[in-house]
Design a protein around this motif. Structure first.
Motif, PDB file in Angstrom:
ATOM      1  N   ASN A 185       0.841  -1.193   0.000  1.00 54.53           N
ATOM      2  CA  ASN A 185       0.000   0.000   0.000  1.00 54.53           C
ATOM      3  C   ASN A 185       0.884   1.255   0.000  1.00 54.53           C
ATOM      4  OD1 ASN A 185       0.869   0.374   2.640  1.00 54.53           O
ATOM      5  ND2 ASN A 185      -1.015  -0.456   3.542  1.00 54.53           N
ATOM      6  N   ASP A 186       0.270   2.417   0.151  1.00 55.19           N
ATOM      7  CA  ASP A 186       1.033   3.667   0.088  1.00 55.19           C
ATOM      8  C   ASP A 186       2.165   3.702   1.115  1.00 55.19           C
ATOM      9  OD1 ASP A 186      -0.507   4.572  -1.986  1.00 55.19           O
ATOM     10  OD2 ASP A 186      -1.693   5.993  -0.806  1.00 55.19           O
ATOM     11  N   THR A 187       1.922   3.134   2.290  1.00 55.45           N
ATOM     12  CA  THR A 187       2.975   3.117   3.318  1.00 55.45           C
ATOM     13  C   THR A 187       4.152   2.256   2.849  1.00 55.45           C
ATOM     14  OG1 THR A 187       1.245   3.324   4.983  1.00 55.45           O
ATOM     15  CG2 THR A 187       3.435   2.679   5.761  1.00 55.45           C
TER      16      THR A 187
ATOM     17  N   HIS B 235       5.007   1.702  -0.209  1.00 55.33           N
ATOM     18  CA  HIS B 235       5.683   2.471  -1.261  1.00 55.33           C
ATOM     19  C   HIS B 235       6.570   3.554  -0.651  1.00 55.33           C
ATOM     20  CE1 HIS B 235       2.225   1.468  -4.325  1.00 55.33           C
ATOM     21  NE2 HIS B 235       2.892   0.414  -3.934  1.00 55.33           N
ATOM     22  N   ARG B 236       6.081   4.192   0.409  1.00 54.15           N
ATOM     23  CA  ARG B 236       6.874   5.263   1.038  1.00 54.15           C
ATOM     24  C   ARG B 236       8.121   4.713   1.723  1.00 54.15           C
ATOM     25  NH1 ARG B 236       1.258   7.404   2.724  1.00 54.15           N
ATOM     26  NH2 ARG B 236       0.894   8.798   0.965  1.00 54.15           N
TER      27      ARG B 236
END
Lengths: 421, 421
Positions: A285-287, A289-290
């Protein structure tokens, strides 16, 4: 069977590590035997921080096979449990315990029932390969109880039928699961590439990422990928075989840049084939990816990679730092970008080997808030913080393989009744 | 050059659509000529909702080439602008405007300067292929101004050198960009597969997704993919050629299930090869994934696909509904899951063809809040809402190709001074 009149209970307790693949297993060529479409390589994680403990017991007083997971009774009727129990029972030998006056012959095992209790020292639902450690521990402890003579490689082929990646949890250090060629799966076994002492500078930091989504199980996910992805065959046939050779070489030579490059690329390619599935599967998820963005930026700013990352079938990041010093710098960056929610105790936010926290010089939440932005962040871009997006961090390292716990006080079943303590 | 003494200004205004690829272009075999590694197919979007308007003008009073984008002067020194200007100038013919008493010979164009003003009727930074419409409009309007005799295919090869996907914006309806074989790119042109009337039931809904991340430009992104992905070559050589044939067939037969399956699978594969890049490129975010989840769940619950989705190099979702009725049901679902922030006016949250909103029966924010959960959501799973995760929706449809706007009042440059109005 001697001692039958007495209500004796015989038990064995074992502890088995979990593992994280650095060259990924994704896709089966045989669904029921769990035979993979490519080799895979994993690092065994230190059981001090992530392991399954299982007590298996046998008694003429038991009238059926029963199992408890983390204290709650679960069904053993599933095909995977049944297959493991059947394969192990078929290899049972005579067992004699002179002190207790117990004698069980090879033939007796067919009629004796088992009680099994299993416990993970980490949250089961966190997506941390609990089934790998679980099935490895089940097979390993049963093999000890039943005096099975087969070697670890042969046991790994049994554990594999419970959960594919379980076969890699039968060894410490660095492990290869050879896909094998035989239709019966007899040559689809795990082998140890190097033990945990071979490369003991490595430190592992796991970010357990908060997620609102229900994830696709890896069993159905890999089935759908094999059925629908136009890229998976190319990966399995053309890409992975080369990477396996290169990864073995990198591990042998403790060549961190190659190790990191291969691990990251292979994790990303596994998630790429998931996305190429119809309908697409998103585990990161976005986390996630970060976290990748943070590690990639740091690695680029250094002369050579400092940290490798890899993600299994979920959003959690497993980061492998080249040294203890690098792990402290990594944790500093992670705590800066992903601080806990306001009311979280630092002590429950960083678990496992907490000594890494001391290296960072972080003692409490005030210290976390005072962390400076990492130097690789350019001054013109304001550093972004994502409070609460990580549930907690686990600090650990490569670890040893399964062990028998001989101290009966560590058993999860009562030595007299064979019921959970 | 007749009329040289007079400070005459000659101008042409044109409008060019944007387009969305349903079989994706990703990867160049020649960086400067912009030659792709595979064919691609796109749908042209209705210029009523998404287009670039460009006025090009020439006058002996201009002392240099100048350009304004959305009212702000920008540099023309970039290689891509220079290449397009040079290629068009080389093909200029004699131009005569008897009314104005202007006569420009083929030779004169070499010494005359241009003023160019371009305007997008949609936010430039929203990741909606503004460069495709922009370069197509630049080339098309200059060709008209300079009386270039080449056909649209030849013009598409010039627009391609400004921005690859621009070549597909020279036609309405359904367009194929043929990769070509020649080293000079002369056969890397766009052709129309069918015009916009061929399949006029289709309705397009675009979700402009809020994003905190800075995205990798598609130019550098595709370069890195070609350099580092182990899957891109297999995609370009083995997967795309088959999909191109199938997609042409699906468009020809207005076969929506095949169209949707191919478009979704190819979008996902494009994002898969981005993820297989080192370092990985993530264009979609959690909101993109949730939109896909919502469409996939709905499609599965119906007998055949109702909606196709595709994502370019950013998080925005372009959804193609099989009919107007389906588009209304889609918008209902999207508004249910992705309502606007509290203070947003519905009128600015759904733009473009607002009549779809009327079909939904939604007149204001109260109606949005009262929307029931879609029936395909199971009762035992609470329906999730993601307020504010979408910036706005654009309702549109497949549309026509470039047109000249002959009404001088629509020009972006003053017919007397050649300066922005």
């Amino acid at each position: 069977m001697a001692g039958e009149s007495k209500k004796w209970v015989l038990l064995v307790t074992a502890q088995t590590p979990t593992n994280i693949a650095v060259i990924k297993y994704w896709g089966k060529r045989d669904e029921s035997l769990i035979l993979p479409i490519n080799d895979s390589i994993s690092v065994t994680l230190d059981p001090a921080h992530l392991c399954t403990t299982t007590t298996v017991s046998v008694s003429p007083s038991f009238d059926q096979d029963r199992m408890w997971l983390n204290g709650k009774e679960i069904s053993l009727s599933g095909g995977r449990f049944q297959r493991c129990l059947k394969e192990i029972r078929a290899r049972a030998s005579d067992v004699e315990d002179e002190k207790k006056g117990i004698k069980i012959t090879k033939k007796d095992w067919e009629n004796l029932h088992l009680h099994i209790s299993s416990y993970n020292n980490f949250p089961t639902a966190a997506g941390l390969a609990s089934s790998a450690a679980g099935f490895a521990c089940l097979v390993f402890s049963l093999a000890k109880l039943m005096n099975v003579k087969e070697d670890l490689g042969q046991l790994s082929a049994i554990a594999r039928q419970g959960s594919g990646s379980a076969c890699r949890s039968l060894y410490g250090g660095f492990v290869k699961w050879i896909m094998g060629k035989n239709d019966d799966g007899s040559d689809s076994i795990a082998v140890q590439l190097a033990d945990e002492k071979h490369w003991d500078e490595l430190v592992i930091v796991i970010a357990v990422v908060s997620s609102r989504q229900k994830e696709t199980s890896s069993t159905s996910g890999m089935r759908e990928t094999v059925e629908t992805s136009m890229l998976i065959k190319h990966r399995a046939k053309e890409v992975v075989p080369k990477r396996i050779v290169e990864m073995e070489e990198a591990i042998k030579n403790r060549d961190f840049p190659s190790f990191a490059h291969l691990a990251c690329a292979d994790s990303n390619q596994f998630h790429a084939v998931c996305m190429d599935t119809s309908p697409p599967i998103f585990y990161m998820n976005d986390t996630s990816h970060r976290i990748i963005g943070c590690v990639e930026k740091w690695n680029r700013s250094e002369e050579s990679p400092q940290v490798a990352y890899t993600f299994d079938a979920g959003p959690n990041a497993v980061m492998i730092a080249r040294s203890r010093k690098v792990a402290a710098l990594l944790l500093q960056r992670l705590l800066f970008h992903f601080p806990p929610n306001a009311d979280t105790d630092l002590n429950s936010y960083v678990i496992g080997d907490k000594s890494i926290l001391q290296d960072v010089g972080v003692k409490d939440m005030k210290d976390v808030e005072a962390l400076p932005p990492p130097p690789e962040i350019k001054d013109n871009i304001p550093a972004q913080k994502y409070k609460g997006d990580v549930s907690y961090f686990i600090c650990t390292r490569p670890g040893k393989g399964p062990v028998v716990l001989s101290d009966e006080s560590q058993a999860l079943l009562c030595p007299k009744t064979g019921m959970p303590k």
